[in-house]
Design a protein around this motif. Structure first.
Motif, short mmCIF file in Angstrom:
data_model
loop_
_atom_site.label_atom_id
_atom_site.label_comp_id
_atom_site.label_asym_id
_atom_site.label_seq_id
_atom_site.Cartn_x
_atom_site.Cartn_y
_atom_site.Cartn_z
N MET A 226 0.82 -1.21 0.00
CA MET A 226 0.00 0.00 0.00
C MET A 226 0.86 1.27 0.00
SD MET A 226 -2.90 -1.37 2.66
CE MET A 226 -3.80 0.18 2.68
N PRO A 227 1.76 1.46 1.00
CA PRO A 227 2.64 2.63 0.90
C PRO A 227 3.67 2.51 -0.21
CG PRO A 227 3.21 1.30 2.83
CD PRO A 227 1.92 0.76 2.28
N LEU A 228 3.87 1.30 -0.73
CA LEU A 228 4.79 1.14 -1.86
C LEU A 228 4.30 1.94 -3.05
CD1 LEU A 228 7.24 -0.40 -3.11
CD2 LEU A 228 5.60 -2.13 -3.86
N LEU A 229 3.00 1.84 -3.35
CA LEU A 229 2.46 2.53 -4.52
C LEU A 229 2.27 4.02 -4.27
CD1 LEU A 229 1.28 2.22 -7.40
CD2 LEU A 229 -0.95 1.92 -6.32
N SER A 230 1.84 4.36 -3.05
CA SER A 230 1.49 5.76 -2.78
C SER A 230 2.69 6.62 -2.41
CB SER A 230 0.46 5.83 -1.64
OG SER A 230 1.00 5.27 -0.45
N LEU A 231 3.77 6.01 -1.92
CA LEU A 231 4.92 6.79 -1.45
C LEU A 231 6.23 6.39 -2.10
CD1 LEU A 231 6.16 8.83 0.60
CD2 LEU A 231 6.41 6.89 2.17
N ALA A 232 6.59 5.11 -2.00
CA ALA A 232 7.92 4.67 -2.42
C ALA A 232 8.12 4.76 -3.94
CB ALA A 232 8.19 3.26 -1.93
N VAL A 233 7.14 4.27 -4.70
CA VAL A 233 7.28 4.31 -6.15
C VAL A 233 7.35 5.75 -6.67
CG1 VAL A 233 6.12 3.78 -8.33
CG2 VAL A 233 6.33 2.02 -6.58
N VAL A 238 10.87 9.72 -9.35
CA VAL A 238 11.40 11.08 -9.44
C VAL A 238 12.91 11.12 -9.16
CG1 VAL A 238 11.29 13.38 -8.41
CG2 VAL A 238 9.18 12.12 -8.88
N ASP A 239 13.38 10.36 -8.16
CA ASP A 239 14.77 10.48 -7.71
C ASP A 239 15.74 9.55 -8.42
OD1 ASP A 239 13.92 12.39 -5.94
OD2 ASP A 239 13.84 11.03 -4.21
N ARG A 240 15.27 8.36 -8.87
CA ARG A 240 16.21 7.35 -9.34
C ARG A 240 16.05 6.98 -10.81
NH1 ARG A 240 19.42 4.37 -5.84
NH2 ARG A 240 19.47 5.34 -3.78
N THR A 241 15.06 7.53 -11.49
CA THR A 241 14.86 7.18 -12.91
C THR A 241 14.79 8.45 -13.75
OG1 THR A 241 12.43 7.25 -13.09
CG2 THR A 241 13.39 5.29 -12.08
N ASN A 242 14.85 8.28 -15.05
CA ASN A 242 14.72 9.42 -15.96
C ASN A 242 13.33 9.51 -16.58
OD1 ASN A 242 14.82 7.21 -17.60
ND2 ASN A 242 16.62 7.81 -18.77
N ALA A 243 12.35 8.86 -15.93
CA ALA A 243 10.97 8.91 -16.41
C ALA A 243 10.35 10.27 -16.07
CB ALA A 243 10.14 7.78 -15.79
N PRO A 244 9.39 10.73 -16.85
CA PRO A 244 8.73 12.01 -16.55
C PRO A 244 7.90 11.94 -15.28
CG PRO A 244 7.61 10.88 -18.35
CD PRO A 244 8.88 10.11 -18.09
N GLY A 245 7.76 13.06 -14.58
CA GLY A 245 7.04 13.08 -13.31
C GLY A 245 5.57 12.70 -13.43
N LEU A 363 10.08 1.56 3.86
CA LEU A 363 10.24 1.56 2.40
C LEU A 363 11.17 2.66 1.92
CD1 LEU A 363 6.60 0.78 1.23
CD2 LEU A 363 8.53 -0.77 1.46
N THR A 364 11.11 3.83 2.54
CA THR A 364 12.03 4.88 2.12
C THR A 364 13.46 4.49 2.46
OG1 THR A 364 11.56 6.05 4.20
CG2 THR A 364 10.38 6.78 2.22
N SER A 365 13.65 3.80 3.59
CA SER A 365 15.00 3.35 3.94
C SER A 365 15.50 2.31 2.95
CB SER A 365 15.01 2.78 5.36
OG SER A 365 14.65 3.76 6.31
N LEU A 366 14.65 1.35 2.60
CA LEU A 366 15.05 0.28 1.70
C LEU A 366 15.29 0.78 0.28
CD1 LEU A 366 12.78 -2.77 2.66
CD2 LEU A 366 15.26 -2.64 2.86
N LEU A 367 14.36 1.57 -0.23
CA LEU A 367 14.37 1.88 -1.65
C LEU A 367 15.07 3.19 -1.98
CD1 LEU A 367 10.72 0.75 -2.47
CD2 LEU A 367 12.81 -0.60 -2.35
N VAL A 368 14.76 4.24 -1.23
CA VAL A 368 15.37 5.53 -1.53
C VAL A 368 16.83 5.55 -1.12
CG1 VAL A 368 15.23 8.02 -1.14
CG2 VAL A 368 13.13 6.68 -1.34
N VAL A 369 17.15 4.92 0.02
CA VAL A 369 18.53 4.94 0.52
C VAL A 369 19.36 3.81 -0.10
CG1 VAL A 369 19.99 4.80 2.57
CG2 VAL A 369 17.80 6.02 2.67
N TRP A 370 18.85 2.58 -0.07
CA TRP A 370 19.61 1.43 -0.58
C TRP A 370 19.52 1.26 -2.08
CZ3 TRP A 370 19.33 -3.43 3.06
CH2 TRP A 370 19.88 -3.09 4.30
N GLY A 371 18.42 1.67 -2.67
CA GLY A 371 18.30 1.55 -4.12
C GLY A 371 17.98 0.14 -4.57
N VAL A 372 18.69 -0.32 -5.60
CA VAL A 372 18.40 -1.62 -6.20
C VAL A 372 18.46 -2.77 -5.19
CG1 VAL A 372 19.22 -3.31 -7.90
CG2 VAL A 372 19.05 -0.89 -8.52
N PRO A 373 19.50 -2.88 -4.34
CA PRO A 373 19.49 -3.97 -3.35
C PRO A 373 18.27 -3.93 -2.44
CG PRO A 373 21.66 -2.97 -3.48
CD PRO A 373 20.74 -2.09 -4.26
#
Length: 411
Positions: A226-233, A238-245, A363-373
């Motif tokens: 649930m927070p994966l779709l609304s927050l983490a993705v 925005v921060d890790r890809t070159n896709a449009p906002g 999720l922000t710790s796992l994905l925004v900070v750690w990234g792919v791992p």
């Protein structure tokens, strides 16, 4: 085959109309409330986050006794009262001008919402045969998403005008929507109160049911989607890809429309504990694949290819969501004693506020900070929780069989 949202006539349709009425208001509220309380009231994002964390923590605890109250006093009356309490809490937002008042109001809102969810489940259990419950819940989920989508569009109008009056109009709409929900619920027939507790049976028996507690904890892990779709993705895009906002909004719309269109069909094959655990197991596998695809979106591809990868990840995610939802609904009902559905569903439903409370930080710790791992670790967590659900369900079934066989000896 046409898209099915509302179930056929009878109690299921009335339940769906009640769901639709309040989800319209909630959809508008969700997209506007944060901006109102920061821009108009003057609360800081930290204050809002703290208040919501406290509120949902209290709400998750209150869901069990309120569900038990619905069992003892009758779920229809409890659901109506809790819908009125939710309406009152939202109406109080019209007059809030301080942090303390906001904290008290959102605590009432969270408690009423968690109790209402438990009472509705008990009401559904009393009005719908066990074999039909998962299908009805699938219709209710489709109805919920439809209402949220329309409500979000109405909230968008308030965001466009960006005036205090527009935001207050949204809160008034949400309060009225819960009043309407209470009126619709009164159209349902009353459900008999549960039988009195047996000798030696605890008032809140679910708190001593260890297998059910384990299943609830595993379900809470799976609900991190649930927070994966609304927050983490959104943060990842925005921060890790070159896709449009704008893709963030498109992925959300994709999820909403997919659930509206296909949740009922996805739930048709789920009819008992065995098929439910298979659905949950499959959701874990698909969720792992989704996480791997999302991780790949940071590979520095061409923008159009990045968009395609993110859409593929979102499609896998929503397939896993629908599988997990159908399986967990069936499991949560099948393992709840018939006379204690309210308190058991109140406990099972704590997975949602737990995921909402702990999910953002995790999720922000796992994905925004750690990234792919972090994506791969998260996918492994989903898979492990899904695979562990089957043994946990079998453990719960064994404890119920053992308790059943002990009854004659104790009589």
């Amino acid at each position: 085959m046409p898209i099915e949202i509302l179930p056929r006539s009878g109690a299921p349709r009335v339940l769906a109309l009640a769901q639709l009425s309040n989800s319209l208001g909630d959809g508008a509220y969700y997209v506007t409330s944060a901006l109102y309380f920061t821009r108009v009231v003057g609360l800081s994002p930290t204050q809002i986050g703290l208040a919501l964390t406290i509120a949902w923590a209290i709400g998750s605890v209150a869901g069990v006794p309120l569900g038990a109250l619905a069992d003892r006093r009758g779920p229809r009356g409890a659901a109506v009262l809790l819908a009125l309490a939710t309406s009152a809490s939202v109406a109080s937002f019209l007059f809030i001008r301080s942090f303390v008042a906001f904290l008290l109001a959102v605590c009432l809102y969270a408690v009423a919402q968690c109790g209402l969810a438990a009472a509705r489940q008990a009401l559904l259990a009393g009005l719908v045969t066990p074999a039909a419950r998962t299908g009805v819940l699938a219709h209710l989920q489709s109805t919920l998403n439809a209402g949220l989508a329309v409500g979000a569009a109405l909230g968008g109008l308030a965001l466009h005008h960006d005036t205090p009056a527009a935001y207050l109009g949204v809160f008034a709409l949400d309060a009225v929507s819960f009043l309407l929900c209470a009126v619709v619920l009164l159209r349902l027939p009353a459900v008999a109160k549960s039988a009195a507790r047996g000798k030696g049976e605890p008032r809140l028996a679910v708190l001593r049911d260890r297998p059910y507690a384990v299943i609830t904890a595993l379900n809470a892990v799976l609900l991190l989607r649930m927070p994966l779709l609304s927050l983490a993705v959104p943060l990842w895009v925005v921060d890790r890809t070159n896709a449009p906002g704008w893709l963030v909004s498109a992925l959300f719309v994709l999820n909403t429309l997919a659930v509206m269109a296909f949740q009922v069909r996805m739930a048709r094959g789920v009819s008992g504990p065995r098929t439910a655990t298979r659905a949950v197991r499959a959701s874990g596998i698909v969720m792992l694949a989704s996480c791997a695809v999302f991780a790949f979106s940071a590979a520095g591809l061409e923008p159009w290819l990045t968009v395609a990868v993110l859409v593929a990840g979102a499609v896998l995610q929503v397939v896993a969501e629908m599988q997990q939802s159908a399986g967990s609904w069936q499991i949560g009902f099948d393992l709840a004693p018939a006379h204690q559905v309210g308190q058991y569903q109140g406990f099972f439903g704590t997975g949602i506020p737990v995921a909402r409370t702990l999910g953002p930080l995790l999720l922000t710790s796992l994905l925004v900070v750690w990234g792919v791992p972090g994506w791969l670790l998260l996918g492994g967590m989903f898979l492990a929780a899904a695979l562990a659900t089957g043994p946990a369900v079998r453990w719960a079934e064994r404890t119920r069989e053992a308790a059943h066989h002990r009854v004659p000896a104790d009589a």
